[in-house]
Scaffold this motif. Structure first.
Motif, short mmCIF file in Angstrom:
data_model
loop_
_atom_site.label_atom_id
_atom_site.label_comp_id
_atom_site.label_asym_id
_atom_site.label_seq_id
_atom_site.Cartn_x
_atom_site.Cartn_y
_atom_site.Cartn_z
N TYR A 181 -112.52 -87.88 137.45
CA TYR A 181 -111.41 -87.04 137.93
C TYR A 181 -110.21 -87.15 136.98
CZ TYR A 181 -107.24 -85.93 140.66
OH TYR A 181 -106.04 -85.43 141.07
N GLN A 182 -109.67 -86.03 136.61
CA GLN A 182 -108.44 -85.99 135.82
C GLN A 182 -107.42 -85.23 136.64
OE1 GLN A 182 -107.83 -87.11 132.67
NE2 GLN A 182 -109.86 -87.61 131.89
N PRO A 183 -106.24 -85.78 136.82
CA PRO A 183 -105.27 -85.10 137.68
C PRO A 183 -104.84 -83.76 137.10
CG PRO A 183 -104.23 -86.89 136.48
CD PRO A 183 -105.69 -86.98 136.19
N ALA A 184 -104.60 -82.82 137.98
CA ALA A 184 -104.11 -81.52 137.54
C ALA A 184 -102.63 -81.59 137.21
CB ALA A 184 -104.37 -80.47 138.63
N GLU A 185 -101.95 -82.55 137.82
CA GLU A 185 -100.50 -82.67 137.63
C GLU A 185 -100.15 -83.95 136.89
OE1 GLU A 185 -97.80 -82.02 140.93
OE2 GLU A 185 -99.48 -81.23 142.07
N LEU A 186 -99.23 -83.87 135.99
CA LEU A 186 -98.70 -85.05 135.33
C LEU A 186 -97.24 -85.21 135.75
CD1 LEU A 186 -100.20 -84.55 131.76
CD2 LEU A 186 -100.92 -86.21 133.48
N PRO A 187 -96.69 -86.41 135.60
CA PRO A 187 -95.28 -86.57 135.98
C PRO A 187 -94.39 -85.77 135.03
CG PRO A 187 -96.10 -88.56 134.90
CD PRO A 187 -97.28 -87.68 135.12
N THR A 188 -93.22 -85.41 135.49
CA THR A 188 -92.27 -84.74 134.59
C THR A 188 -91.87 -85.72 133.50
OG1 THR A 188 -90.49 -85.44 136.03
CG2 THR A 188 -91.33 -83.22 136.36
N PRO A 189 -91.50 -85.23 132.34
CA PRO A 189 -91.09 -86.15 131.26
C PRO A 189 -89.97 -87.08 131.74
CG PRO A 189 -91.32 -83.92 130.42
CD PRO A 189 -91.44 -83.82 131.92
N LEU A 190 -90.03 -88.30 131.25
CA LEU A 190 -89.04 -89.30 131.67
C LEU A 190 -87.66 -88.90 131.15
CD1 LEU A 190 -88.82 -92.14 133.03
CD2 LEU A 190 -88.97 -93.09 130.72
N GLY A 191 -86.70 -88.79 132.05
CA GLY A 191 -85.34 -88.44 131.67
C GLY A 191 -84.65 -89.61 130.98
N GLU A 192 -83.59 -89.31 130.26
CA GLU A 192 -82.88 -90.36 129.52
C GLU A 192 -82.26 -91.39 130.47
OE1 GLU A 192 -82.13 -92.66 126.66
OE2 GLU A 192 -83.25 -90.81 126.34
#
Lengths: 90, 229
Positions: free
Chosen positions: A59-70
């Motif tokens: 299984y590979q997730p369809a969603e990834l986390p949003t890019p890490l903010g500063e």
């Protein structure tokens, strides 16, 4: 699963994950394999369970986390640096 | 476990993504990153964050059900990880340690959300129906011959898997995520969840049976499982 009330099928049914995980003692494993060799419905069921596990592994997730903010990165880096400083000061 | 030599340039390897390679390779990379961080090598910081943030996000999104919660759990988990990094005694167990913290963060979130209720799953409820009798008996089962290769990459199939996992009661969901998706061992999952290995085995089997049952329903009817029963 020659019959819904076939006790041998139900015993194997209860052991299938341990069998797929190679976590059964050798003698029990041999008993399960002997049953499967002679019970097409149980083989069919075991194969569908094996594929279920394989689906989970692949299984590979369809969603990834949003890019890490500063700001979030700075917060993490500060925690790391504080931990290092505390260790050096100890 | 793959041995990663000290000084080997792990930054030159492909970017860490979830399940981008073998489990041994992942374990080796994780251990080496943990060692470097423990040694004060700030160069490992961003890579560690990228790697575990994605992993914790995936686990907590499936565990908690909400993207926003998963983002918060990932950040809270990494904060706690860095605050207490000096308590990690065995770098080769870093994945287990991170997921223990993530699991606790998920528990805090779950108390505030509505999700699949806790209940026991029994073996009998997942016994397949049988038609006929004796040598002519047949289980009523979908055609699984095309799985997993043909359908795994389809978005719909991912949605079905995710919905089936969300349907599981939390104790079962956590076990299948740790054992079959994160591929922790029975012993590691047991220690992380504070239960015995036999409990992990029991819950894993029932969770797999439930998931198989939901996938079978989908393959037969085309209907995706509802998130909670």
């Amino acid at each position: 699963m020659a019959s819904p009330h076939d006790e041998h099928c139900k015993e194997v049914f209860a052991l299938l994950s341990d069998y797929l995980n190679l976590e059964l003692p050798a003698d029990t494993c041999a008993e399960v394999e002997a049953h499967l060799a002679d019970c097409p419905p149980c083989i069919e069921f075991a194969e569908s369970l094996r594929k279920t596990v394989e689906l989970c592994h692949r299984y590979q997730p369809a969603e990834l986390p949003t890019p890490l903010g500063e700001h979030a990165r700075s917060e993490l880096l500060a925690a790391y640096q504080k931990m290092l400083a505390g260790r050096q000061g100890a | 476990m793959l041995a990663v030599g000290v000084g080997e340039d792990i930054d030159a390897r492909p970017p860490a993504t979830i399940k981008n390679g073998s489990l041994d390779l992942e374990n080796g990379i994780e251990t080496e990153l943990a060692r470097r961080l423990m040694a004060g090598d700030a160069g490992a910081f961003d890579r560690f964050v990228e790697y575990f943030r994605a992993k914790v996000f995936q686990y907590s999104r499936l565990m908690c059900g909400q993207r926003e919660d998963a983002e918060e759990v990932a950040q809270d988990t990494l904060l706690k990880v860095f605050e207490s990094f000096d308590r990690l005694r065995e770098p080769e167990r870093v994945r287990q340690w991170v997921f223990r913290i993530a699991r606790n963060a998920c528990l805090m979130k779950r108390r505030k959300s509505v999700f699949a209720p806790a209940r026991e799953l029994s073996l009998d409820e997942f016994l397949p129906a049988v038609s006929g009798s004796g040598q002519g008996a047949r289980i009523q089962i979908a055609d699984w011959s095309g799985l997993p290769d043909d359908k795994l990459l389809q978005r719909e199939m991912k949605d079905v898997i995710e919905a089936a996992i969300a349907w599981l009661p939390p104790d079962y969901r956590s076990v299948i995520l740790l054992r079959d998706m994160e591929e922790l061992s029975t012993a590691e999952a047991a220690e992380l969840l504070d239960v015995t290995p036999d409990v992990v085995k029991t819950r894993l089997h029932r969770a797999r049976l439930a998931l198989r049952h939901k996938l079978d329903e989908y393959l037969r009817t085309g209907a995706a499982p509802a998130a909670a029963n």
